[in-house]
Design an enzyme around this catalytic site. Sequence first.
Site, PDB file in Angstrom:
ATOM      1  CB  CYS A 250      -2.034  -1.010  -2.157  1.00  0.00           C
ATOM      2  SG  CYS A 250      -2.660  -1.105  -3.852  1.00  0.00           S
ATOM      3  CG  HIS A 334      -1.153  -5.936  -2.863  1.00  0.00           C
ATOM      4  ND1 HIS A 334      -2.365  -6.522  -2.574  1.00  0.00           N
ATOM      5  CD2 HIS A 334      -1.442  -4.702  -3.331  1.00  0.00           C
ATOM      6  CE1 HIS A 334      -3.352  -5.681  -2.868  1.00  0.00           C
ATOM      7  NE2 HIS A 334      -2.804  -4.569  -3.329  1.00  0.00           N
ATOM      8  CD  GLU A 336      -0.848  -7.613   0.860  1.00  0.00           C
ATOM      9  OE1 GLU A 336      -1.836  -7.306   0.186  1.00  0.00           O
ATOM     10  OE2 GLU A 336       0.090  -6.811   1.085  1.00  0.00           O
TER      11      GLU A 336
END
Length: 371
Positions: A250, A334, A336
């Site tokens: 990001c 993202h 994650e």
Amino acid sequence: MAEGARLVLADGTVFEGEAFGAAGRASGEVVFITSMTGYQEALTDPSFAGQILIMTYPLIGNYGVNPADCESSRIQVSAFVVREECREPSHWLSEGTVHDYLAVNNIVGISGIDTRALTRRLRSAGVMMGIVTSVDTPEEALAHLRLAPQYGSIDHVAAVSTRDSAAWNRDGSIPIALLDLGVKFNIPRLLEQRGCAVTLYPHDSMAEEILATNPAGLVVSPGPGDPAMLDHQTSLLAELAGRLPILGICLGHQVIGRVFGGDTYKLKFGHRGANHPVRDVDSGRVYITSQNHGYALDGEGLGEGIEVKLVHLNDGTVEGLKHESRGILTIQYHSEASPGPRDSEYIFDEYLDMVRERAGDTRRELARRIA
């Protein structure tokens, strides 16, 4: 009956509603996220620092809050905007309501407004500054807002990064340095699950501090704000590029893009949600990704050797880069998640394969020199 509150936008638009969370006022850039769940992860995501967050899903708080869903050490948003808040959550892990969670953390909230109309306005006009208040008239709120600093004029990374280097975990066979520009907890968690010993470094770290611990690789985290303000981090990554494998996520992706000659620009209303389609340029495979950013990288000025590997299917923006010879991978989304789909966790495996391969190359080169 709940106390009245209002959201006032910089263009003078006023939305009347009811106060929840803490009383008072808070200003920030007004943005929306389209995720249907994951409100606690969003509240604690450092990438929302300095922003007033709107949930487009109409009912928020129905499964409560709990410590396991925190993605940082505190609530990061300036204020919270919802259509309807639930005061009677139902979930076996719940330890309280969103109302109480905001109040304890001194975060102002407003409910009972037409979030669909508000989102449509921001999609048409673009994100803008706003203020949520339970203590001011619309005229007073607008006067306060005119005095507030613009979102893009503040280095938000400095406010959310760790202040000192610290080990996330010490057990692991692969030492990874993580440059904290506003990291979510799930990034070091996922690295730990893959056998990494992760050490977090502050945003203003120097190259020699990171290299002194002899990490096998460097991960550059997501974070808030305008990447054009991050001159120190750009210089740092320019110094480290090619000296160890780097994964940029990001904001980290945007800063690495700037290292290699790319420019960044502000999107009209950003990418914030859990259903953004991204295409792999080589394979054609499409991933559904979780995203939270208001700036994007312009791929036109990128230098030789760095390639655009991923693009956003909705608007064609750059979603990932690769520099083969320097061992660099980046993604705009993202990986994650938290909230969102887990399709993109593969990038950690791809990156660690690169780390292992380069570690093997180094050992073979040392053996050759000794022989």
